[in-house]
Design an enzyme around this catalytic site. Structure first.
Site, mmCIF file in Angstrom:
data_model
loop_
_atom_site.group_PDB
_atom_site.id
_atom_site.type_symbol
_atom_site.label_atom_id
_atom_site.label_comp_id
_atom_site.label_asym_id
_atom_site.label_seq_id
_atom_site.Cartn_x
_atom_site.Cartn_y
_atom_site.Cartn_z
ATOM 1 N N LYS A 200 37.230 40.044 41.189
ATOM 2 C CA LYS A 200 37.054 38.648 40.779
ATOM 3 C C LYS A 200 37.695 37.717 41.783
ATOM 4 C CE LYS A 200 41.044 38.969 37.849
ATOM 5 N NZ LYS A 200 41.779 37.986 38.670
ATOM 6 N N ASP B 188 44.953 43.430 37.711
ATOM 7 C CA ASP B 188 45.559 42.927 38.958
ATOM 8 C C ASP B 188 46.932 43.503 39.310
ATOM 9 O OD1 ASP B 188 43.277 41.401 38.769
ATOM 10 O OD2 ASP B 188 44.262 39.454 38.771
ATOM 11 N N CYS C 154 45.905 35.807 34.576
ATOM 12 C CA CYS C 154 44.730 36.672 34.454
ATOM 13 C C CYS C 154 44.703 37.478 33.161
ATOM 14 C CB CYS C 154 44.617 37.556 35.688
ATOM 15 S SG CYS C 154 44.227 36.540 37.137
#
Ligand code: VGL
Ligand code: ZN
Length: 199
Positions: free
Chosen positions: A108, A10, A153
């Site tokens: 995701k 990310d 995450c």
């Protein structure tokens, strides 16, 4: 023989300073990660990828503010500012991230009614992303994590990777955290106890 992959989590504009859910100094890790990418034979990148109106956004719950928590069918869920909306510049990778070598991109958080911190499972901890099967079929045994955010995450991905039987390193220098209510310290402890090697 250990076969290793780097998983870059990310590194997107919305998680960098000035972004919708900017992580302090989140952009500082980009040059470090670029060097790591050169060193690894196999690189996977993940991308938080929410539809507009996603259930993890405070704006989807009247009367709720970002960083409050609500109960979802799958357990407690922190509410976030709107971030990483599919196709927006906030969802793009940081412009300096040298991601072209990545062999796989895992998206995701695209299901409207469930959030996903982990690169392996949605937050219901039941719905897989397919990453574990991919890594296993590629005969990868060791995974190294870098990216954003350490305590969300990255941590959830690292814990799931341990559960799947991978050897797991997290390079803390190449991660930055959100640190909500002590989440950074508590997730670091959790990772250490689970057998993640913190470097
Ligand atoms: C993340 C909160 C919400 C992360 C993603 O990448 O750590 N955190 N969505
Ligand atoms: Zn998100």
């Amino acid at each position: 023989m250990a076969k290793e992959a780097l998983i870059v989590v990310d590194v997107q504009n919305d998680f960098c300073p000035g972004g919708a859910l900017g992580v302090e100094a989140g952009d500082e890790i980009v040059p470090i990660i670029n060097k790591l990418i050169l060193r690894f034979d196999h690189v996977v990148v993940t991308q938080d990828w929410h539809p507009a109106g996603h259930t993890s956004f405070a704006s989807s719950h009247p009367g709720k503010a970002p960083f409050e928590s609500i109960m979802m069918p799958y357990g407690p869920q922190t509410l976030w500012p709107e971030h990483c909306i599919q196709g927006t510049s906030g969802a793009d990778f940081h412009r300096d991230l040298e991601w072209t070598k990545a062999e796989l991109l895992v998206r995701k958080g695209f299901r409207p009614h469930v959030d996903s911190y982990s690169a392996f499972y949605e937050n219901d901890h039941k719905t897989p992303t397919g990453l574990a099967g991919y890594l296993r079929e590629r005969e990868i045994t060791n995974v190294t994590f870098a990216g954003l955010a350490t305590d969300y995450c990255v941590a959830y991905s690292a814990l799931d990777a341990i559960e799947h039987g991978f050897a797991v390193d997290v390079l803390l220098d190449a991660c930055r955290g959100i640190d909500l209510g002590g989440s950074l310290a508590s997730m670091i402890t959790k990772m250490r106890k689970a057998g993640v090697t913190l470097i």
